[in-house]
Design a protein around this motif. Structure first.
Motif, short mmCIF file in Angstrom:
data_model
loop_
_atom_site.label_atom_id
_atom_site.label_comp_id
_atom_site.label_asym_id
_atom_site.label_seq_id
_atom_site.Cartn_x
_atom_site.Cartn_y
_atom_site.Cartn_z
N PHE A 49 0.83 -1.21 0.00
CA PHE A 49 0.00 0.00 0.00
C PHE A 49 0.86 1.25 0.00
O PHE A 49 0.62 2.20 -0.77
CB PHE A 49 -0.92 -0.01 1.23
CG PHE A 49 -1.45 1.33 1.62
CD1 PHE A 49 -2.46 1.94 0.90
CD2 PHE A 49 -0.93 2.01 2.73
CE1 PHE A 49 -2.96 3.20 1.25
CE2 PHE A 49 -1.42 3.26 3.09
CZ PHE A 49 -2.43 3.85 2.35
N HIS A 50 1.88 1.29 0.86
CA HIS A 50 2.70 2.50 0.98
C HIS A 50 3.48 2.76 -0.29
O HIS A 50 3.66 3.92 -0.70
CB HIS A 50 3.65 2.37 2.18
CG HIS A 50 4.28 3.66 2.56
ND1 HIS A 50 5.58 3.97 2.24
CD2 HIS A 50 3.79 4.76 3.21
CE1 HIS A 50 5.87 5.19 2.69
NE2 HIS A 50 4.81 5.68 3.28
N TYR B 22 -7.81 -2.76 1.95
CA TYR B 22 -8.37 -3.50 0.82
C TYR B 22 -7.40 -3.43 -0.36
O TYR B 22 -6.79 -2.38 -0.61
CB TYR B 22 -9.71 -2.91 0.41
CG TYR B 22 -10.84 -3.15 1.39
CD1 TYR B 22 -11.74 -4.19 1.19
CD2 TYR B 22 -11.00 -2.33 2.50
CE1 TYR B 22 -12.78 -4.41 2.08
CE2 TYR B 22 -12.04 -2.55 3.40
CZ TYR B 22 -12.93 -3.58 3.18
OH TYR B 22 -13.95 -3.80 4.07
N LEU B 23 -7.29 -4.55 -1.09
CA LEU B 23 -6.39 -4.60 -2.23
C LEU B 23 -7.12 -5.14 -3.45
O LEU B 23 -7.96 -6.05 -3.34
CB LEU B 23 -5.17 -5.47 -1.93
CG LEU B 23 -4.34 -5.03 -0.72
CD1 LEU B 23 -4.59 -5.97 0.44
CD2 LEU B 23 -2.87 -4.95 -1.04
N VAL C 173 -0.91 -6.64 -7.38
CA VAL C 173 -1.74 -5.63 -6.70
C VAL C 173 -1.61 -4.30 -7.44
O VAL C 173 -0.51 -3.76 -7.56
CB VAL C 173 -1.31 -5.47 -5.23
CG1 VAL C 173 -2.13 -4.35 -4.57
CG2 VAL C 173 -1.50 -6.76 -4.46
N LEU C 174 -2.74 -3.80 -7.92
CA LEU C 174 -2.74 -2.55 -8.67
C LEU C 174 -3.32 -1.38 -7.88
O LEU C 174 -3.11 -0.23 -8.24
CB LEU C 174 -3.54 -2.72 -9.96
CG LEU C 174 -2.97 -3.67 -11.02
CD1 LEU C 174 -3.89 -3.72 -12.22
CD2 LEU C 174 -1.56 -3.24 -11.44
N ALA C 175 -4.10 -1.67 -6.82
CA ALA C 175 -4.69 -0.61 -6.01
C ALA C 175 -4.84 -1.09 -4.58
O ALA C 175 -5.05 -2.28 -4.33
CB ALA C 175 -6.05 -0.18 -6.58
N ALA C 176 -4.71 -0.16 -3.64
CA ALA C 176 -4.86 -0.47 -2.22
C ALA C 176 -5.47 0.73 -1.52
O ALA C 176 -4.97 1.85 -1.67
CB ALA C 176 -3.51 -0.83 -1.60
#
Length: 385
Positions: A230-231, A270-271, A278-281
């Motif tokens: 995420f970061h 959420y991912l 993983v394209l978005a978090a």
């Protein structure tokens, strides 16, 4: 709690403010419809650079009738501090005699060495439906230029009462800008089925959501172990969109641990993945039946499969299952100029069919005394610079 209208004048006149322990504070969690996650005791652990205190208002029977998390920023080498109540306090803002609540608070803070105090009254001031703002968008326009669909009577009344009591709204008369967003976006959930919620999305939003499903984008709830991903994506997002939150990975790790130690599932990650990547978090906070989308991040590539649409819909579904009255998408710019970059995020949120809510914003009061006035003015000049 006994409604204010049934209290005798004697009991109405007797409210005191004093510190309480964590257990007492948490037991008074839903006095007026739910407090903000910024008023949860765990938020003090997130803001470790601030000193904190949990306060409660008590009536003549010593029953807790209001609460507040206060964050203190101390002045180096002086026994003075700036007191901040983010999105609080949690009191009966509908009562005409606000001084009955705020005077004992100010007295307590002054006795502890505060030179000024900032509060964030929760009542809403004005509301605009998504369709109203989409139709009004144009060059150089801002939300405040558009006639609102609803003016909240209580918000207007609280604003007038605060001014009468000497409080100044931040952003006016040199009082400094808001630390928390004044304009937020909310998707109403209460009384709506998921089918009704989906039909309320714009045609473009539904098309993009359907594309994410056809492309095979998968969503899941992550764990603390996913925070580095995420970061990293957050850094990509900041660079792409030209902003800088300046929050480190340890900051989010501390927030995740503190909030979830207080209540399991209070902070959720959420991912969205496509072909295993993983394209978005996005992060979401939950306090009682209130839900907030706090922070979103996404990659620069494969944006065509619309991972953020899939992720937001999953989060709205979960908020609906939790019984939330609305899905709060947090802050937005008030820019309605399609030619400017900041309009893009608002346009994306407008597609969910929700509404823009102008809150009362944050308000400050300088406590009596020449030294306090000098310190407050110096702090305001520093912040403005």
């Amino acid at each position: 709690m006994v409604p204010t209208a049934t209290l005798s004048p004697l009991r109405q006149a007797q409210l005191t403010v004093s510190p309480v322990d964590r257990a007492q504070y948490l037991s008074a969690s839903d006095l007026y419809g739910g407090r903000s996650f910024l008023q949860a005791p765990s938020w003090a652990q997130v803001k470790a650079e601030w000193r904190s205190e949990l306060l409660a208002w008590r009536d003549a029977d010593q029953q807790i009738v209001g609460t507040a998390l206060v964050l203190y920023r101390s002045v180096p080498r002086l026994r003075r501090s700036f007191a901040y109540l983010p999105e609080g306090p949690d009191i009966d803002w509908s009562e005409p005699s606000l001084d009955r609540w705020l005077t004992p608070l100010v007295d307590h803070l002054a006795a502890g060495g505060a030179f000024a105090v900032r509060i964030g009254p929760p009542p809403a001031l004005r509301r605009w439906r998504a369709g109203t703002l989409k139709a009004a968008a144009g060059p150089s326009l801002r939300i405040g230029h558009v006639l609102p669909d609803l003016v909240e009577p209580m918000g207007s009344s609280v604003s007038d009462r605060l001014r009468t009591l000497g409080w100044r709204r931040c952003g006016e008369d040199g009082a400094g800008g808001d630390a928390q967003p004044r304009f937020v976006f909310q998707v109403p959930l209460q009384g709506r089925s998921l089918d009704e919620l989906r039909s309320g999305l714009s045609s473009e939003w539904r098309r993009n959501l359907n594309k994410s499903v056809r492309s095979g984008v998968e969503t899941r709830m992550g764990t603390e172990a996913d925070l580095p991903t995420f970061h990293h994506l957050l850094g990509v997002t900041e660079q792409r969109n030209g902003f800088r939150l300046g929050r480190s990975l340890p900051y989010y790790q501390r927030q995740y641990r503190a909030l979830n130690a207080e209540a399991d599932g209070r902070m959720r990650l959420y991912l969205a993945s496509y072909q295993g990547e993983v394209l978005a978090a996005h992060t979401m906070n939950v306090v009682g039946r209130r839900v907030w989308y706090q922070c979103g991040a996404s990659a620069n590539h494969r944006r065509d499969v619309r991972p953020s649409h899939a992720l937001q819909w999953r989060m709205m579904e979960d908020a609906h299952r939790l019984g939330a009255a609305y899905y709060d998408m947090r802050g937005i710019s008030d820019c309605l100029d399609p030619g400017r970059r900041e309009f893009g995020l608002l346009r994306w949120k407008l597609g969910t069919g929700g509404e823009v809510v102008e809150t009362l914003g944050e308000w400050e009061l300088t406590l009596p005394g020449v030294v306090n006035q000098t310190l407050h003015h110096a702090m305001q000049r520093y912040r403005n610079r």
